[in-house]
Design a protein around this motif. Structure first.
Motif, PDB file in Angstrom:
ATOM      1  N   SER A 170       0.850  -1.311  -0.192  1.00 11.66           N
ATOM      2  CA  SER A 170       0.067   0.009   0.054  1.00 11.66           C
ATOM      3  C   SER A 170       0.747   1.332   0.127  1.00 11.66           C
ATOM      4  CB  SER A 170      -0.974   0.013   1.163  1.00 11.66           C
ATOM      5  OG  SER A 170      -2.179   1.074   1.188  1.00 11.66           O
ATOM      6  N   ALA A 171       1.933   1.153   0.538  1.00 11.68           N
ATOM      7  CA  ALA A 171       2.949   2.165   0.481  1.00 11.68           C
ATOM      8  C   ALA A 171       3.891   2.441  -0.542  1.00 11.68           C
ATOM      9  CB  ALA A 171       3.718   2.240   1.940  1.00 11.68           C
ATOM     10  N   ALA A 172       3.508   1.565  -1.485  1.00 13.62           N
ATOM     11  CA  ALA A 172       4.366   1.256  -2.957  1.00 13.62           C
ATOM     12  C   ALA A 172       5.806   1.169  -2.682  1.00 13.62           C
ATOM     13  CB  ALA A 172       4.070   2.748  -3.488  1.00 13.62           C
ATOM     14  N   MET A 173       6.147   0.502  -1.442  1.00 17.42           N
ATOM     15  CA  MET A 173       7.450  -0.177  -1.472  1.00 17.42           C
ATOM     16  C   MET A 173       7.471  -1.614  -0.807  1.00 17.42           C
ATOM     17  SD  MET A 173       9.347   3.064   0.967  1.00 17.42           S
ATOM     18  CE  MET A 173       8.602   4.369   0.777  1.00 17.42           C
ATOM     19  N   PRO A 174       7.084  -2.413  -1.762  1.00 21.03           N
ATOM     20  CA  PRO A 174       6.920  -3.877  -1.561  1.00 21.03           C
ATOM     21  C   PRO A 174       8.184  -4.367  -0.985  1.00 21.03           C
ATOM     22  CG  PRO A 174       6.467  -3.279  -3.947  1.00 21.03           C
ATOM     23  CD  PRO A 174       7.099  -2.341  -3.196  1.00 21.03           C
ATOM     24  N   VAL A 175       7.873  -5.196   0.221  1.00 22.20           N
ATOM     25  CA  VAL A 175       8.831  -5.830   0.916  1.00 22.20           C
ATOM     26  C   VAL A 175       8.077  -7.443   1.354  1.00 22.20           C
ATOM     27  CG1 VAL A 175      10.585  -6.118   2.982  1.00 22.20           C
ATOM     28  CG2 VAL A 175       9.814  -3.781   1.815  1.00 22.20           C
ATOM     29  N   SER A 176       8.698  -8.416   0.934  1.00 22.10           N
ATOM     30  CA  SER A 176       8.425  -9.556   1.311  1.00 22.10           C
ATOM     31  C   SER A 176       8.326 -10.091   2.648  1.00 22.10           C
ATOM     32  CB  SER A 176       9.084 -10.675   0.442  1.00 22.10           C
ATOM     33  OG  SER A 176      10.394 -10.913   1.286  1.00 22.10           O
ATOM     34  N   ILE A 177       7.407 -10.959   3.281  1.00 24.69           N
ATOM     35  CA  ILE A 177       7.221 -11.113   4.708  1.00 24.69           C
ATOM     36  C   ILE A 177       8.789 -11.635   5.051  1.00 24.69           C
ATOM     37  CG2 ILE A 177       5.053 -11.245   4.725  1.00 24.69           C
ATOM     38  CD1 ILE A 177       5.035 -14.481   4.733  1.00 24.69           C
ATOM     39  N   VAL A 178       9.518 -12.606   4.198  1.00 28.50           N
ATOM     40  CA  VAL A 178      10.704 -13.078   4.471  1.00 28.50           C
ATOM     41  C   VAL A 178      11.779 -11.979   4.826  1.00 28.50           C
ATOM     42  CG1 VAL A 178      12.707 -14.489   3.842  1.00 28.50           C
ATOM     43  CG2 VAL A 178      10.308 -15.152   3.354  1.00 28.50           C
ATOM     44  N   ASP A 179      11.546 -11.056   3.790  1.00 24.33           N
ATOM     45  CA  ASP A 179      12.631  -9.854   4.010  1.00 24.33           C
ATOM     46  C   ASP A 179      12.419  -8.883   5.343  1.00 24.33           C
ATOM     47  OD1 ASP A 179      14.413 -10.554   1.986  1.00 24.33           O
ATOM     48  OD2 ASP A 179      13.276  -9.292   0.363  1.00 24.33           O
ATOM     49  N   LEU A 180      11.161  -8.837   5.763  1.00 20.15           N
ATOM     50  CA  LEU A 180      10.669  -8.113   6.831  1.00 20.15           C
ATOM     51  C   LEU A 180      11.147  -8.961   8.135  1.00 20.15           C
ATOM     52  CD1 LEU A 180       7.429  -6.599   6.020  1.00 20.15           C
ATOM     53  CD2 LEU A 180       9.259  -5.465   6.683  1.00 20.15           C
ATOM     54  N   GLY A 181      11.556 -10.134   8.003  1.00 21.17           N
ATOM     55  CA  GLY A 181      11.900 -10.837   9.230  1.00 21.17           C
ATOM     56  C   GLY A 181      10.615 -11.291   9.857  1.00 21.17           C
ATOM     57  N   LEU A 182       9.415 -11.573   9.127  1.00 18.78           N
ATOM     58  CA  LEU A 182       8.178 -11.954   9.893  1.00 18.78           C
ATOM     59  C   LEU A 182       8.113 -13.572  10.012  1.00 18.78           C
ATOM     60  CD1 LEU A 182       5.744  -9.366   8.195  1.00 18.78           C
ATOM     61  CD2 LEU A 182       7.211  -9.168  10.493  1.00 18.78           C
ATOM     62  N   VAL A 183       8.809 -14.104   9.091  1.00 19.75           N
ATOM     63  CA  VAL A 183       8.863 -15.632   9.036  1.00 19.75           C
ATOM     64  C   VAL A 183       9.811 -16.146  10.229  1.00 19.75           C
ATOM     65  CG1 VAL A 183       9.314 -17.957   7.940  1.00 19.75           C
ATOM     66  CG2 VAL A 183       8.271 -15.835   6.620  1.00 19.75           C
ATOM     67  N   ARG A 184       9.017 -16.619  11.266  1.00 21.91           N
ATOM     68  CA  ARG A 184       9.929 -16.898  12.508  1.00 21.91           C
ATOM     69  C   ARG A 184      10.413 -18.099  12.490  1.00 21.91           C
ATOM     70  NH1 ARG A 184      11.908 -12.932  13.348  1.00 21.91           N
ATOM     71  NH2 ARG A 184      12.369 -13.801  15.240  1.00 21.91           N
ATOM     72  N   SER A 185       9.738 -19.059  11.776  1.00 17.02           N
ATOM     73  CA  SER A 185      10.400 -20.501  11.707  1.00 17.02           C
ATOM     74  C   SER A 185       9.375 -21.393  10.745  1.00 17.02           C
ATOM     75  CB  SER A 185      10.245 -21.120  13.063  1.00 17.02           C
ATOM     76  OG  SER A 185       9.003 -21.544  13.497  1.00 17.02           O
ATOM     77  N   VAL A 186      10.180 -22.263   9.971  1.00 14.46           N
ATOM     78  CA  VAL A 186       9.455 -23.088   8.998  1.00 14.46           C
ATOM     79  C   VAL A 186      10.195 -24.651   9.294  1.00 14.46           C
ATOM     80  CG1 VAL A 186       9.213 -23.714   6.699  1.00 14.46           C
ATOM     81  CG2 VAL A 186       9.432 -21.576   7.223  1.00 14.46           C
ATOM     82  N   THR A 187       9.292 -25.583   9.762  1.00 12.44           N
ATOM     83  CA  THR A 187       9.850 -26.924   9.949  1.00 12.44           C
ATOM     84  C   THR A 187       9.046 -27.719   9.069  1.00 12.44           C
ATOM     85  OG1 THR A 187       8.110 -26.937  11.818  1.00 12.44           O
ATOM     86  CG2 THR A 187      10.143 -26.233  12.457  1.00 12.44           C
TER      87      THR A 187
END
Lengths: 368, 162
Positions: B25-42
């Protein structure tokens, strides 16, 4: 408790009607009502918790007055007529409630009228005229950026819809336009809640003020830049201010950004009372200091007592052209001040509400 | 069948295509991975995957709705995934420090570029307020907007788009 000579003005208070019978039959109303409940229970300590059926009721003007002025150090408050008709049948806060607050406690409230831009310019202008007849001293207008069922958005920079309304408001003596931003009202598109449409409105109407409500809950940098560039744009901390209580580290991040771009003169204390109990935020903001890390990062000076007085009420008074000393004289001997003096201290949080509903105080409650 | 390590790597790659709604929405797309929002994947040997994500703000209502659905959609399409269990970490406290630092630097540069282009300065409002006594562009803007609308009304429109 803070020094009693601090003239606290709460920039937003509400008398919601959260009864199920007031909800429109859509997922958005349910989502928004449940969001309020989660705020009330998840972001407040246990002594502020009420039973859900008591909280999700029709909040009366009297309840707001009791909490604001007998349970907290709030001296005056702004209150809004809301027009969320696609979520709630009465818009969430009916005009009748706001009119009652204006009539019974004229020295305690700053009134914001509500007009629904989705009804069109002509309808809005007529609605505004009628509301102003009833409350000629209203200082503000409140807007929401969207509607639901069907979805639609309202832009503050719309020259054919918004600007005629702002013109009429300015001509009628309205001083400030508050617009809900940053917190989506349930599961709705977020784009209307961004703040990019504030700039043109602020630039085009330099003699009106614009409050970005829920400032910093999202779009923090953009909000801070708007507040920093325009003399007439303010950061209204409704709900954001509860971070000072619930997540002080996050509050520090938001405040540091707002202070860097805007300075302490552009921030408005605002609790959303009765959504949150106001005294906890008053205490938390009075005790807030910018962390040393952020003072270093943003080259900020520590907040002074004068800065805190501005945030807690001085900025709001200046924004709407209100003389605080006149405000003191207006309330010093009113019925509420007399009752407060007779009590000798603030009443415990939500004591009036609990008495009214016949529910006991939680065991952890120990007063303010 | 893909190994659990391979599944985790594939899931992480797919998650990198999910963008934070506010950044879009702010026209600066950042993925959830690059934002550090993916805490873990198992993932276990049977292909049962668990993804834990956080939000940039504790008040975010899009994390448990829009983002959650996006994650669910991509994870279940990854080869070898038998089931996907998704969790929102409500205790996670996000700050910009959690971001991919290269992306953060690029965002900072973008903001600085915009600030320079538009002459943003901290507390610029003080200068603007001091200059308000003289004729300003905002007055011209105001007049221009009125002229456009008046012309439209004169041409037969109502001036009301709604």
């Amino acid at each position: 408790m803070i020094p009693d000579d601090v003239f606290v003005i709460d920039a937003i208070t509400h008398t919601y009607n959260l009864q199920r019978s007031n909800m429109q039959d859509n997922i958005f109303a349910e989502g928004l009502r449940s969001l309020f409940w989660r705020f009330a229970t998840g972001w407040q300590t246990e002594e502020h918790h009420l039973p859900q059926e008591v909280y999700e009721d029709d909040w009366t003007p009297e309840m707001l007055v009791e909490v604001a002025f007998l349970e907290s150090q709030t001296k005056m408050a702004a209150t809004h007529n809301l027009v969320l008709y696609s979520w709630f049948h009465d818009g969430l806060v009916s005009f009748e409630k706001v009119a009652e607050l204006a009539e019974k406690w004229p020295t305690r409230f700053f009134i914001y009228l509500g007009i629904d831009p989705f009804t069109g310019v002509k309808s809005c202008l007529e609605d505004l005229r009628i509301q102003l007849e009833a409350i000629p001293d209203a200082v503000g207008l409140k807007f929401y950026p969207d509607r639901v069922d069907p979805l639609g958005r309202f832009r503050m920079d719309d020259p054919y819809l918004a600007f005629p309304l702002f013109e009429a408001a300015e001509e009628a003596g309205i001083r400030t336009i508050a617009v809900h931003k940053a917190i989506p009202n349930g599961p709705v598109p977020i784009e209307p809640y961004s703040v990019g449409d504030i700039d043109a409105a602020a630039a085009t109407f330099p003699d009106l003020n614009f409050e970005i409500v829920h400032a910093g809950m999202a779009f923090l940098e953009e909000t801070a830049m708007a507040v920093g560039r325009f003399p007439n744009v303010y950061a209204n901390l409704e709900i954001t201010g509860q971070y000072a209580v619930h997540m002080p580290d996050w509050f520090d991040e938001i405040m540091s950004m707002l202070l860097f771009w805007g300075g302490p003169e552009k921030i408005l204390h605002s609790t959303g009372n009765l959504l949150f109990h106001p005294q906890q935020q008053i205490d938390a903001i009075w005790n807030y200091q910018v962390s040393q890390a952020n003072q270093d990062k943003y080259q900020l000076s520590p907040l002074t007592e004068e800065d805190r007085r501005l945030i807690l009420g001085g900025n709001y008074a200046r924004m709407v052209g209100f003389d605080i000393e006149e405000g003191r004289r207006g309330i010093e001997n009113d019925e509420l001040s007399q009752r407060l003096r007779a009590n000798g201290e603030l009443r415990p949080p939500y004591s009036h509400w609990r008495e009214r509903a016949g529910v006991p105080a939680p065991a952890s409650a120990s007063g303010t | 069948m893909a190994s659990s390590d391979a599944i985790v790597a594939s899931v992480r790659k797919e998650l990198d295509a999910i963008y934070d709604p506010c950044s879009l929405s702010a026209a600066m797309p950042v993925s959830i991975v690059d934002l550090g929002l993916v805490r873990s994947v198992t993932a276990d040997e049977e292909g049962n995957v668990e993804v834990t994500v956080g939000a940039t703000s504790p008040g975010c209502v899009l994390c448990p709705t829009v983002m959650w659905r996006g994650v669910q959609e991509v994870v279940t399409k990854v080869d070898g995934v038998r089931s996907a269990n998704l969790r929102v970490d409500t205790d996670f406290f996000w700050t910009p420090a959690a971001m991919n630092q290269d992306v953060r630097a690029a965002l900072d540069a973008r903001r600085a570029e915009v600030a320079e282009r538009d002459r943003y300065r901290p507390q610029e409002w003080r200068r603007v307020a001091a200059e308000r006594a003289t004729a300003t562009n905002t007055d011209k803007n105001h007049r221009a907007v009125k002229a456009i609308r008046d012309a439209r009304v004169e041409a037969g429109g109502s001036g009301d788009d709604s």
